[in-house]
Design an enzyme around this catalytic site. Structure first.
Site, PDB file in Angstrom:
ATOM      1  N   ASP A 138      14.964  24.350  29.332  1.00  0.00           N
ATOM      2  CA  ASP A 138      13.938  25.202  29.900  1.00  0.00           C
ATOM      3  C   ASP A 138      14.382  26.646  29.696  1.00  0.00           C
ATOM      4  O   ASP A 138      15.234  27.157  30.411  1.00  0.00           O
ATOM      5  CB  ASP A 138      13.766  24.877  31.390  1.00  0.00           C
ATOM      6  N   PHE A 140      14.729  25.513  38.666  1.00  0.00           N
ATOM      7  CA  PHE A 140      13.299  25.758  38.846  1.00  0.00           C
ATOM      8  C   PHE A 140      12.626  25.510  37.510  1.00  0.00           C
ATOM      9  O   PHE A 140      12.977  26.134  36.506  1.00  0.00           O
ATOM     10  CB  PHE A 140      13.024  27.195  39.312  1.00  0.00           C
ATOM     11  N   LYS A 197       6.629  32.909  29.618  1.00  0.00           N
ATOM     12  CA  LYS A 197       6.877  34.258  30.130  1.00  0.00           C
ATOM     13  C   LYS A 197       6.930  35.302  29.004  1.00  0.00           C
ATOM     14  O   LYS A 197       5.891  35.709  28.522  1.00  0.00           O
ATOM     15  CB  LYS A 197       8.138  34.285  30.996  1.00  0.00           C
TER      16      LYS A 197
HETATM   17  C1  LIG Z   1       8.751  30.757  35.642  1.00  0.00           C
HETATM   18  C2  LIG Z   1       9.480  29.532  35.210  1.00  0.00           C
HETATM   19  C3  LIG Z   1       8.798  28.344  34.888  1.00  0.00           C
HETATM   20  C4  LIG Z   1       7.304  28.210  34.990  1.00  0.00           C
HETATM   21  O1  LIG Z   1       6.867  28.350  36.286  1.00  0.00           O
HETATM   22  P1  LIG Z   1       5.309  28.240  36.658  1.00  0.00           P
HETATM   23  O2  LIG Z   1       5.299  28.568  38.114  1.00  0.00           O
HETATM   24  O3  LIG Z   1       4.896  26.852  36.353  1.00  0.00           O
HETATM   25  O4  LIG Z   1       4.624  29.247  35.809  1.00  0.00           O
HETATM   26  C5  LIG Z   1       9.527  27.273  34.412  1.00  0.00           C
HETATM   27  N1  LIG Z   1      10.859  27.352  34.274  1.00  0.00           N
HETATM   28  C6  LIG Z   1      11.556  28.461  34.575  1.00  0.00           C
HETATM   29  C7  LIG Z   1      13.025  28.487  34.350  1.00  0.00           C
HETATM   30  C8  LIG Z   1      10.885  29.586  35.066  1.00  0.00           C
HETATM   31  O5  LIG Z   1      11.586  30.691  35.376  1.00  0.00           O
END
Ligand SMILES: *Cc1c(COP(=O)(O)O)cnc(C)c1O
Length: 277
Positions: A97, A12, A126
């Site tokens: 990421d 993700f 975050k």
């Molecule tokens: C939360 C998250 C994101 C960013 O998600 P958005 O919905 O764009 O805020 C990106 N990478 C990871 C691993 C995440 O947990």
């Protein structure tokens, strides 16, 4: 000429057009096609598959050292080191990421430190704002050669309020004592969960993760248990892929919070199991 980015299944990376395209998850693609070209998805933690996907068009690997939404799945050390070596060998970039696993969450300031590697590009967000919306993209000088003044910008980028929030967070988390405490608390929480889940082998299979980024693997889908804990016991957890119950408490919890958590989790498991039987 290199425009392909190799990403990993069940990753993700967010919900921009590019990051939706970077995930292989069908449910995220729905309603957004056509996707951006150039992403190739291979099995997470499978170094051979990653190497096999490399072509003369490969620009980067993009990977979460610990998959968050995918189910709190830490990559193996051999995999992370292997990706670093492959990127060096073939002359492309390793982009990490660390939006979910970074900023002290694992007990290291950034999760890649646990693997003894450094990335060329790193996304962080975050926790970096401690609740205030803030994200950053870091790159080595070499990887950032193409990002000169004018190639990228954002209306709210670098705004003083967000930077002040980030600085305040950094003052707290970027020190050895704080990180040591996250590791200690993480170990205690994990031990408490491991002991607890033994009572419910029909519901839980095990625990994985690092520091205060933990996942309890369930024997069934986790979403309804998450709702049960929230609605009936006032306990906030979150579901993740692979039937995982995600536990990401604040980094400042102490023993009393662990005790309260286990109490609520136990009560929740007891009536959940009773309702199912
Ligand atoms: C939360 C998250 C994101 C960013 O998600 P958005 O919905 O764009 O805020 C990106 N990478 C990871 C691993 C995440 O947990």
């Amino acid at each position: 000429d290199r425009f392909e980015i190799i990403t990993f299944k069940n990753a993700f990376h967010g919900r921009t057009m590019a990051t939706i395209s970077a995930s292989n998850q069908e449910k995220m693609h729905h309603g957004f096609s056509p996707l951006l070209a150039g992403f190739k998805y291979v099995e997470f933690d499978d170094l051979e598959a990653a190497e096999a996907a490399i072509t003369d068009k490969t620009a980067a690997f993009l990977v979460e050292p610990i998959q968050g939404e995918g189910g709190v799945r830490p990559a193996s050390e051999a995999f992370m080191r292997g990706l670093r070596d492959l990127a060096d060998k073939y002359g492309f970039l390793l982009a990490l990421d660390e939006v979910q696993c970074g900023v002290a969450r694992t007990g290291a300031l950034y999760a890649h430190e646990l693997y003894g590697i450094t990335p060329d590009i790193l996304a962080t967000a975050k926790g970096i704002g401690g609740g205030f919306p803030l994200g950053a993209c870091l790159a080595t000088e070499d990887a950032a050669r193409g990002m000169v003044v004018g190639t990228h910008g954002s209306t709210y980028g670098g705004n003083p309020l967000a930077m002040a929030a980030g600085n305040a967070v950094w003052d707290v988390v970027a020190n050895d004592e704080f990180l040591e405490n996250v590791r200690l608390t993480g170990d205690k929480l994990r031990a408490a969960i491991e002991q607890f889940i033994g009572n419910y082998p029909n519901l839980f299979k095990g625990v994985r993760g690092k520091g205060l980024m933990l996942g309890i693997m369930m024997t069934q889908e986790s979403r309804s248990f998450v709702a049960h804990l929230r609605d009936n016991h006032g306990l906030l957890t979150v579901a993740a892929g692979d039937n995982t119950l995600r536990i990401l408490p604040p980094l400042i919890i102490d023993d009393s919070h662990i005790a309260t958590f286990i109490e609520k989790l136990s009560a929740g498991a007891a009536d959940y199991a009773a309702a199912a039987s």
